[in-house]
Design a protein around this motif. Sequence first.
Motif, PDB file in Angstrom:
ATOM      1  N   ARG A  80      45.178  92.270  60.717  1.00 41.31           N
ATOM      2  CA  ARG A  80      46.343  92.638  61.535  1.00 41.31           C
ATOM      3  C   ARG A  80      46.869  91.468  62.352  1.00 41.31           C
ATOM      4  NH1 ARG A  80      42.794  97.469  63.884  1.00 41.31           N
ATOM      5  NH2 ARG A  80      43.248  99.162  62.415  1.00 41.31           N
ATOM      6  N   ARG A  81      45.931  90.785  63.058  1.00 44.33           N
ATOM      7  CA  ARG A  81      46.360  89.721  63.975  1.00 44.33           C
ATOM      8  C   ARG A  81      45.389  88.546  63.937  1.00 44.33           C
ATOM      9  NH1 ARG A  81      46.467  92.095  69.762  1.00 44.33           N
ATOM     10  NH2 ARG A  81      44.553  93.070  68.997  1.00 44.33           N
ATOM     11  N   TYR A  82      45.930  87.349  64.158  1.00 43.79           N
ATOM     12  CA  TYR A  82      45.127  86.146  64.349  1.00 43.79           C
ATOM     13  C   TYR A  82      45.740  85.389  65.520  1.00 43.79           C
ATOM     14  CZ  TYR A  82      43.317  81.427  63.840  1.00 43.79           C
ATOM     15  OH  TYR A  82      42.735  80.212  64.091  1.00 43.79           O
ATOM     16  N   PHE A  83      45.005  85.345  66.645  1.00 41.22           N
ATOM     17  CA  PHE A  83      45.510  84.693  67.857  1.00 41.22           C
ATOM     18  C   PHE A  83      44.531  83.630  68.341  1.00 41.22           C
ATOM     19  CE2 PHE A  83      48.582  87.992  67.960  1.00 41.22           C
ATOM     20  CZ  PHE A  83      49.569  87.636  68.868  1.00 41.22           C
ATOM     21  N   ILE A  84      45.075  82.555  68.876  1.00 40.83           N
ATOM     22  CA  ILE A  84      44.290  81.526  69.545  1.00 40.83           C
ATOM     23  C   ILE A  84      44.434  81.745  71.045  1.00 40.83           C
ATOM     24  CG2 ILE A  84      44.026  79.049  69.947  1.00 40.83           C
ATOM     25  CD1 ILE A  84      45.170  78.581  67.165  1.00 40.83           C
ATOM     26  N   PHE A 118      53.599  82.972  72.565  1.00 42.07           N
ATOM     27  CA  PHE A 118      54.536  83.279  71.481  1.00 42.07           C
ATOM     28  C   PHE A 118      53.754  83.860  70.315  1.00 42.07           C
ATOM     29  CE2 PHE A 118      53.012  79.090  70.221  1.00 42.07           C
ATOM     30  CZ  PHE A 118      52.860  79.222  68.844  1.00 42.07           C
ATOM     31  N   SER A 119      54.456  84.540  69.424  1.00 46.02           N
ATOM     32  CA  SER A 119      53.823  85.064  68.214  1.00 46.02           C
ATOM     33  C   SER A 119      54.892  85.244  67.144  1.00 46.02           C
ATOM     34  CB  SER A 119      53.116  86.394  68.490  1.00 46.02           C
ATOM     35  OG  SER A 119      54.044  87.424  68.754  1.00 46.02           O
ATOM     36  N   PHE A 120      54.469  85.298  65.910  1.00 40.19           N
ATOM     37  CA  PHE A 120      55.375  85.561  64.797  1.00 40.19           C
ATOM     38  C   PHE A 120      54.604  86.301  63.719  1.00 40.19           C
ATOM     39  CE2 PHE A 120      53.325  81.525  63.976  1.00 40.19           C
ATOM     40  CZ  PHE A 120      52.992  81.587  62.642  1.00 40.19           C
ATOM     41  N   LYS A 121      55.318  87.004  62.876  1.00 40.98           N
ATOM     42  CA  LYS A 121      54.673  87.786  61.838  1.00 40.98           C
ATOM     43  C   LYS A 121      55.027  87.217  60.478  1.00 40.98           C
ATOM     44  CE  LYS A 121      53.373  92.545  60.877  1.00 40.98           C
ATOM     45  NZ  LYS A 121      53.514  93.951  61.315  1.00 40.98           N
ATOM     46  N   ARG A 122      53.996  86.992  59.675  1.00 41.79           N
ATOM     47  CA  ARG A 122      54.186  86.520  58.317  1.00 41.79           C
ATOM     48  C   ARG A 122      53.398  87.448  57.403  1.00 41.79           C
ATOM     49  NH1 ARG A 122      53.784  80.286  57.262  1.00 41.79           N
ATOM     50  NH2 ARG A 122      55.760  80.499  58.400  1.00 41.79           N
ATOM     51  N   GLY A 123      54.105  88.138  56.554  1.00 37.15           N
ATOM     52  CA  GLY A 123      53.466  89.143  55.725  1.00 37.15           C
ATOM     53  C   GLY A 123      53.030  90.310  56.597  1.00 37.15           C
ATOM     54  N   TRP A 176      47.740  82.413  76.620  1.00 36.18           N
ATOM     55  CA  TRP A 176      47.701  81.442  77.707  1.00 36.18           C
ATOM     56  C   TRP A 176      46.317  80.869  77.999  1.00 36.18           C
ATOM     57  CZ3 TRP A 176      51.338  78.671  79.736  1.00 36.18           C
ATOM     58  CH2 TRP A 176      52.657  79.116  79.710  1.00 36.18           C
ATOM     59  N   ILE A 177      45.272  81.670  77.845  1.00 38.67           N
ATOM     60  CA  ILE A 177      43.925  81.199  78.202  1.00 38.67           C
ATOM     61  C   ILE A 177      43.268  80.619  76.953  1.00 38.67           C
ATOM     62  CG2 ILE A 177      41.702  81.835  79.182  1.00 38.67           C
ATOM     63  CD1 ILE A 177      43.090  84.212  80.517  1.00 38.67           C
ATOM     64  N   PRO A 178      43.129  79.299  76.867  1.00 35.16           N
ATOM     65  CA  PRO A 178      42.647  78.655  75.634  1.00 35.16           C
ATOM     66  C   PRO A 178      41.129  78.672  75.493  1.00 35.16           C
ATOM     67  CG  PRO A 178      43.108  76.985  77.264  1.00 35.16           C
ATOM     68  CD  PRO A 178      43.461  78.304  77.912  1.00 35.16           C
ATOM     69  N   LEU A 179      40.537  79.842  75.674  1.00 34.62           N
ATOM     70  CA  LEU A 179      39.073  79.974  75.574  1.00 34.62           C
ATOM     71  C   LEU A 179      38.736  80.855  74.385  1.00 34.62           C
ATOM     72  CD1 LEU A 179      38.162  80.460  79.356  1.00 34.62           C
ATOM     73  CD2 LEU A 179      38.060  78.364  78.001  1.00 34.62           C
ATOM     74  N   GLY A 180      38.810  80.270  73.203  1.00 34.96           N
ATOM     75  CA  GLY A 180      38.468  81.021  72.001  1.00 34.96           C
ATOM     76  C   GLY A 180      39.675  81.592  71.296  1.00 34.96           C
TER      77      GLY A 180
END
Length: 410
Positions: free
Chosen positions: A38-42, A49-54, A62-66
């Motif tokens: 469903r989702r892949y987030f950093i 921001f986000s975008f959908k592909r397929g 915002w929090i770059p911890l994982g």
Amino acid sequence: MLAYIIGVVLFALGICISVALHEAGHMVTAKAFGMKVRRYFIGFGPTIFSFKRGETEYGLKWIPLGGFCDIAGMTALDEVTPDEAPRAMWRFKTWKRTVVMSAGSITHFILGFIVLYLMAITFGLPNLAANNVDYSKLAPVVAGTSCAHAATTLQQVNDDSCPPGSLRPADAGGLKAGDKVLSVAGQPATSWTGLQQQIKAAGGPTKFVVERGGRQLTLTIDVPRLARLGTDNQVTTIGMIGIIPQGPPGMLHYNGLDAVPATFVFTGDLFAETGERLLQFPQRVPGIVDAIFGGDRDPNGPVSVVGASRIGGEAVEQGLWQIFFFLLASLNFFIGVFNLLPLLPLDGGHIAVVWYERVRDWLRGLRGKAAGGPVDYTKLSAITMVLVVIGGGITLLTVTADIVNPIRLQ
């Protein structure tokens, strides 16, 4: 200071990239088997921001911890829509689910191997044999001289600098790199261990017979008696002159072809060392607590991401890039191995549940019974919460120790 800050940022960035690729490993393998991602987030927290592909939404938080990879139906308790149900992860074969859940750790192992390979053909790989020298079999040959100073704490013992009040008796007595010590005060020196014991027992002007360039020379070295912390944590007074043994080389260099098998061998050794560190982890926790309240910090003790980043910053500040990259590779191996421990909510815990179901159903089949249903994760929630609390507590302790009493490069 600027180099230190750059080093900290680069190391933290390296860890963030490693974790992002960990989640990418789950995503790529899940998609390859036909599971619904469903989702892949950093990162975590609010979405930048986000975008959908397929069918998958990709994004940055915002929090770059994982980061995280949301696979539909990771367990039978996860809610799925009617169109997702046929592709729910829990419906797939055991080996496919195992591959997907272990892909994150495998990604860490691949990253660590790549970093070590690049080190092998540039800086070189650390010679682990140099850290496990049998000094009783090492010849009494001097590689160089150093300071001799009193050391009544673990931090002082590990301090290779020349603090105020330190001496250089070997230099003053004329001992040089390459000298082989033949005797001390008339007693033969047959090994480095024997030489150390002879020097510890000495005091004042002492005769040293050495071999230099094929000739024998007699030197007189004034051996000071200094306070020193022993292996039994008791302070004793011993003779010291400040000499370094001529052991194996510290770094081993390879060409592009030879570096491949050498890196595999080194990786195996590092895996073994990582396993030993994990087994020793519980007994090192009290040392972390002691360090928070002013005790000496064990330089070989556990560190958090904060502590590792600080060490990485110091390595860059001192131009020791080989330490920076070795630490980054080691951390990838540690995260990979730790994540495979059969404990929830780690990936290894989910793998253990999957294989429990497989073995259970096989045994039921032998008795002519139908396969059992999926494991009820709600029954494991209490154990999971206990492990989460313990893990969070240990993380808090190591972060605190790395702030108030950090491990530093000597």
